[in-house]
Design an enzyme around this catalytic site. Structure first.
Site, PDB file in Angstrom:
ATOM      1  N   GLN A  38       0.824  -1.197   0.000  1.00 51.54           N
ATOM      2  CA  GLN A  38       0.000   0.000   0.000  1.00 51.54           C
ATOM      3  C   GLN A  38       0.870   1.263   0.000  1.00 51.54           C
ATOM      4  O   GLN A  38       0.565   2.247  -0.672  1.00 51.54           O
ATOM      5  CB  GLN A  38      -0.923   0.009   1.221  1.00 51.54           C
ATOM      6  CG  GLN A  38      -1.696   1.298   1.446  1.00 51.54           C
ATOM      7  CD  GLN A  38      -2.684   1.615   0.332  1.00 51.54           C
ATOM      8  OE1 GLN A  38      -3.119   0.724  -0.405  1.00 51.54           O
ATOM      9  NE2 GLN A  38      -3.017   2.892   0.183  1.00 51.54           N
ATOM     10  N   GLU A  39       1.986   1.198   0.724  1.00 49.64           N
ATOM     11  CA  GLU A  39       2.864   2.370   0.832  1.00 49.64           C
ATOM     12  C   GLU A  39       3.657   2.622  -0.446  1.00 49.64           C
ATOM     13  O   GLU A  39       3.749   3.749  -0.923  1.00 49.64           O
ATOM     14  CB  GLU A  39       3.831   2.186   2.010  1.00 49.64           C
ATOM     15  CG  GLU A  39       3.198   2.298   3.375  1.00 49.64           C
ATOM     16  CD  GLU A  39       2.776   3.723   3.705  1.00 49.64           C
ATOM     17  OE1 GLU A  39       3.182   4.664   2.982  1.00 49.64           O
ATOM     18  OE2 GLU A  39       2.027   3.907   4.677  1.00 49.64           O
ATOM     19  N   SER A  40       4.264   1.575  -1.007  1.00 48.51           N
ATOM     20  CA  SER A  40       5.230   1.809  -2.096  1.00 48.51           C
ATOM     21  C   SER A  40       5.118   0.852  -3.266  1.00 48.51           C
ATOM     22  O   SER A  40       5.930   0.912  -4.182  1.00 48.51           O
ATOM     23  CB  SER A  40       6.655   1.684  -1.535  1.00 48.51           C
ATOM     24  OG  SER A  40       6.913   0.327  -1.164  1.00 48.51           O
TER      25      SER A  40
END
Length: 491
Positions: A306-308
């Site tokens: 989700q972050e990267s």
């Protein structure tokens, strides 16, 4: 004369008392005895929303409800999975199990055969097809047959539809479950199947090609089934239990846990995630497993995606960097000196996330703390605490993620955030952020389980091949030398 009357009266009263005593004795013979229950046997079917076993334990909406019901009855729970509905329903008819808990919807046929418990949740019954094919709009003009599971609610629905759609045809299968039929539709092996809307939403996370076509039935009730005879006490207990769970929010919580985060389906994102599992995750999975600590590594990996999108060199204009997109102050606080180093970033992200979990109020249940922590990871613990206070002020449960998730978007509205300690926050983004991670996590669990199943199949296959090879070698050792046979024959 008086003595005679007194004697008659005494005899009459004695006879009357005797008759009443006999009547009472006969009446008690027909009073249903409360059974002494030593275990609750619950029949079910394997499935994401019903019952799953993995190295992380048992899960599923029906499993969690059954576990709570067994605790309410103060007896151990025994889950008994069956491979198809025929076996499941026959086991209930033969009293081999006490309850069927397997995402079963109500039909007239089932009402005639069994006792139906109270409503757990509602679903729509939908026709399912593969993306890229013509969307079905008319049952008389389908491109081919519909494949459905024998004794499923779909059979009852199709039988009714046949009366007004004479060209309608279908095939009933006994050796496949819903998830197998979904896979066959996605692969193009069959054209259509029918299932409930929740099952479709869950399986779209793994099979994004699936699409919902015609809605056959709306708001169909999902219930548990009980045997038609000698189940009055169990039904009474179930109704009391259900009222308690409905009042204390358990039903809402489980609905949110298993179905609340799957209602936003993104085909492109889902396809990209599945490709990343195959092509990118293998390089970093060992690092997620190594540094997860008390966390499930798949939740940490889902947060990383989700972050990267599992890009260790990811950069944002806001100043966050790396696989877990850490700010410079956060990185320093968890001992990370190079945010673009994949291992350091994963280790730092895991430490920071665990800190968020540990700082949460003790009132938040263990099984929900991770979602609050992830929201805090996204917008900060202070904003999440603001949302919890608003939730409490609205008469909802500030320790239930389902309630706080609905309130988080209010942090973007002036009339709410102007009264909070930390002010404005993108609460809607935080709610979606957590939902996305939950969907990614569910997909990772499914893929992980599929891989483990395949490993077992491969091991069993290797074992069988080895046994066959040993047997062949043994037979060769024990057989006569062909030349000896020839010599023996010549003599």
């Amino acid at each position: 004369m008086t003595k005679h009357l007194t004697l008659v009266a005494i005899i009459s009263i004695s006879l009357l008392l005797s008759a009443c005593h006999q009547a009472n004795m006969k009446a008690t013979e027909f009073v249903e005895q409360i059974p002494v229950r030593t275990v609750l046997k619950v029949g079910t079917l394997y499935g994401s929303q019903t019952y799953l076993r993995s190295d992380q334990g048992e899960s599923g909406f029906d499993y969690e409800m059954a576990a709570k019901f067994a605790k309410y009855l103060d007896v151990p729970l025994e889950m008994v999975p069956y491979h198809n509905r025929q076996q499941l329903f026959e086991a209930l008819r033969q009293n081999e199990i006490d309850i069927v808990a397997a995402a079963i919807t109500t039909t007239n046929n089932r009402r005639e055969q069994f006792l139906l418990g109270p409503t757990l949740y509602e679903v729509n019954q939908v026709l399912i097809y593969k993306s890229g094919n013509l969307k079905p709009r008319d049952f008389n003009n389908l491109q081919g047959d519909i494949s459905v599971i024998s004794e499923s609610a779909a059979v009852d629905t199709l039988s009714k539809l046949k009366q007004s759609n004479p060209n309608l045809t279908w095939q009933e299968v006994n050796n496949s479950d819903n998830e197998e039929l979904f896979s066959m539709v996605a692969a193009g092996d069959i054209l259509y199947t029918i299932a409930d809307s929740n099952s479709l939403l869950i399986n779209q996370r793994y099979l994004p090609e699936l699409r919902a076509g015609i809605v056959l039935d709306e708001k169909t009730q999902v219930v548990w089934l009980l045997p038609p005879l000698n189940s009055d006490y169990l039904m009474s207990s179930l109704l009391s239990f259900w009222h308690i769970q409905k009042r204390n929010g358990t039903l809402e919580h489980l609905n949110e846990k298993y179905f609340g985060h799957v209602k936003r389906f993104d085909y492109v994102d889902t396809r990209a995630f599945i490709r990343a599992i195959d092509n990118v995750l293998p390089e970093y999975q060992a690092l997620f497993e190594k540094h997860a600590g008390d966390l499930d590594w798949r939740k940490l990996a889902a947060a990383g995606y989700q972050e990267s999108h599992w890009n260790p060199k990811a950069r944002s204009p806001t100043g966050v960097r790396g696989m877990m997109m850490l700010t410079q102050p956060t990185a320093s606080s968890v001992g990370v000196d190079n945010r673009l180093d994949a291992e350091q970033s994963i280790r730092g992200g895991a430490i920071y996330l665990q800190k968020m979990i540990d700082r949460l109020p003790a009132s938040i249940p263990d099984n929900q703390r991770i979602w609050f922590a992830l929201a805090s990871y996204n917008i900060g613990l202070g904003h999440v605490e603001d949302a919890r206070k608003i939730t409490q002020g609205m008469g909802k449960d500030p320790s239930a993620w389902r309630d706080v998730k609905q309130v988080l978007p209010l942090l973007q509205q002036r009339k709410y955030y102007q009264h909070t300690r930390y002010g404005y926050a993108r609460g809607n983004e935080a709610a979606h952020y957590v939902d996305n991670i939950r969907r990614y996590y569910d997909t990772l669990v499914w893929v992980d389980n599929q891989n483990k199943k395949q490993e077992l199949i491969d091991i069993e296959g290797s074992t069988i091949e080895g046994e066959l090879a040993d047997e062949t070698s043994l037979n060769a050792d024990n057989s006569e030398n062909p030349q000896d046979v020839i010599k023996s024959s010549a003599q």
